[in-house]
Scaffold this motif. Structure first.
Motif, short mmCIF file in Angstrom:
data_model
loop_
_atom_site.label_atom_id
_atom_site.label_comp_id
_atom_site.label_asym_id
_atom_site.label_seq_id
_atom_site.Cartn_x
_atom_site.Cartn_y
_atom_site.Cartn_z
N GLN A 33 18.69 16.75 49.84
CA GLN A 33 18.10 16.76 51.28
C GLN A 33 18.60 18.10 51.62
OE1 GLN A 33 20.88 13.47 52.81
NE2 GLN A 33 19.12 12.01 52.84
N GLY A 34 17.92 18.63 52.64
CA GLY A 34 18.53 19.81 53.42
C GLY A 34 17.45 20.04 54.67
N THR A 35 17.45 21.42 54.84
CA THR A 35 16.60 21.62 56.07
C THR A 35 15.93 23.18 55.94
OG1 THR A 35 18.11 20.56 57.61
CG2 THR A 35 16.53 21.84 58.80
N PHE A 36 14.80 23.39 56.11
CA PHE A 36 14.06 24.56 56.00
C PHE A 36 14.24 25.60 57.06
CE2 PHE A 36 9.54 26.66 55.20
CZ PHE A 36 10.07 27.81 54.93
N THR A 37 15.57 26.32 57.13
CA THR A 37 16.06 27.08 58.23
C THR A 37 16.12 28.65 58.05
OG1 THR A 37 18.32 26.72 57.55
CG2 THR A 37 17.09 25.21 59.04
N ARG A 38 15.65 29.21 56.76
CA ARG A 38 15.58 30.53 56.42
C ARG A 38 14.33 30.82 55.81
NH1 ARG A 38 21.82 31.42 54.94
NH2 ARG A 38 22.57 31.06 57.21
N PRO A 39 13.89 32.17 55.98
CA PRO A 39 12.66 32.52 55.02
C PRO A 39 12.70 32.00 53.56
CG PRO A 39 13.49 34.17 56.60
CD PRO A 39 14.62 33.20 56.72
N MET A 40 11.44 31.71 53.14
CA MET A 40 11.43 31.21 51.83
C MET A 40 10.58 32.25 51.10
SD MET A 40 9.27 27.99 50.18
CE MET A 40 10.25 26.57 50.99
N PRO A 41 11.24 32.98 49.98
CA PRO A 41 10.33 33.82 49.27
C PRO A 41 9.12 33.22 48.60
CG PRO A 41 12.83 33.95 48.71
CD PRO A 41 12.53 32.53 49.46
N ASP A 42 7.95 33.73 48.72
CA ASP A 42 6.79 33.23 48.19
C ASP A 42 6.55 33.60 46.81
OD1 ASP A 42 5.91 35.89 48.65
OD2 ASP A 42 4.32 35.27 50.15
N GLY A 43 7.43 34.34 46.25
CA GLY A 43 6.83 34.95 44.78
C GLY A 43 6.18 35.79 44.71
N LYS A 44 5.64 36.57 45.90
CA LYS A 44 4.74 37.85 45.78
C LYS A 44 5.27 38.77 46.69
CE LYS A 44 0.92 34.44 45.76
NZ LYS A 44 -0.26 33.77 46.75
N GLY A 45 6.64 38.61 47.02
CA GLY A 45 7.10 39.88 47.76
C GLY A 45 7.23 39.54 49.24
N GLY A 46 6.54 38.49 49.72
CA GLY A 46 6.69 38.23 51.00
C GLY A 46 7.37 36.86 51.37
N PRO A 50 10.55 29.91 58.33
CA PRO A 50 11.00 28.43 58.47
C PRO A 50 10.41 27.71 59.39
CG PRO A 50 12.53 30.20 59.03
CD PRO A 50 11.81 30.71 58.58
N THR A 51 10.42 26.29 59.15
CA THR A 51 9.78 25.35 60.11
C THR A 51 10.97 24.34 60.63
OG1 THR A 51 9.65 23.82 58.48
CG2 THR A 51 7.90 25.01 58.58
N SER A 52 12.07 24.81 60.25
CA SER A 52 13.31 24.00 60.80
C SER A 52 13.15 22.50 60.45
CB SER A 52 13.40 24.36 62.34
OG SER A 52 13.75 25.64 62.57
N LYS A 53 12.35 21.87 59.67
CA LYS A 53 12.05 20.64 59.37
C LYS A 53 13.21 20.21 58.23
CE LYS A 53 7.38 20.22 61.16
NZ LYS A 53 6.41 19.08 61.22
N LYS A 54 13.46 18.96 58.35
CA LYS A 54 14.54 18.51 57.10
C LYS A 54 13.58 17.72 56.12
CE LYS A 54 17.95 17.21 60.27
NZ LYS A 54 19.08 18.25 60.03
N PHE A 55 14.21 17.72 55.07
CA PHE A 55 13.57 17.01 53.92
C PHE A 55 14.61 16.09 52.97
CE2 PHE A 55 15.22 21.24 52.16
CZ PHE A 55 15.80 20.69 50.85
N SER A 56 13.92 15.21 52.60
CA SER A 56 14.77 14.18 51.66
C SER A 56 14.05 13.71 50.54
CB SER A 56 15.36 13.11 52.51
OG SER A 56 16.10 12.04 51.65
N ILE A 57 14.20 14.28 49.37
CA ILE A 57 13.30 13.85 48.20
C ILE A 57 13.87 13.27 46.97
CG2 ILE A 57 11.48 15.66 48.94
CD1 ILE A 57 12.51 17.51 47.08
#
Length: 95
Positions: A33-46, A50-57
């Motif tokens: 579980q967690g929350t998308f609150t910081r920029p996510m590296p896209d693997g291409k330098g960008g 964040p969407t501030s959405k929570k996840f539980s997988i």
């Protein structure tokens, strides 16, 4: 896990309901579980903003241990994590 989830600093595994071990192998299931609150590296330098959405997988992990009770470092990763990417991306607003 913290280095892999820099975009979700509160990421955590909240339970391990199934645990299996044999010789130097372990495998467990869990709920991450967690929350998308910081920029996510896209693997291409960008970055993906964040969407501030929570996840539980649901997730599973497999570990290979050496005789010193440490995960083998000669493998690309010390531990292999698996989850449903579509469900994950839907929860954080990227699908």
């Amino acid at each position: 896990m913290k280095s892999q989830f820099v975009w979700a600093p509160d990421a955590r595994i909240t339970e391990h309901p199934i645990r299996i071990a044999k010789d130097n192998l372990t495998s467990v299931t869990g709920v991450m579980q967690g929350t998308f609150t910081r920029p996510m590296p896209d693997g291409k330098g960008g970055f993906i903003q964040p969407t501030s959405k929570k996840f539980s997988i649901n997730m599973a992990t497999v570990g290979i241990w050496n005789k010193h009770a440490v995960m083998e470092e000669e493998f690309l990763e010390e531990e292999f994590l698996f989850w449903d990417n579509l469900a994950f991306y839907q929860q954080i607003g990227l699908a």
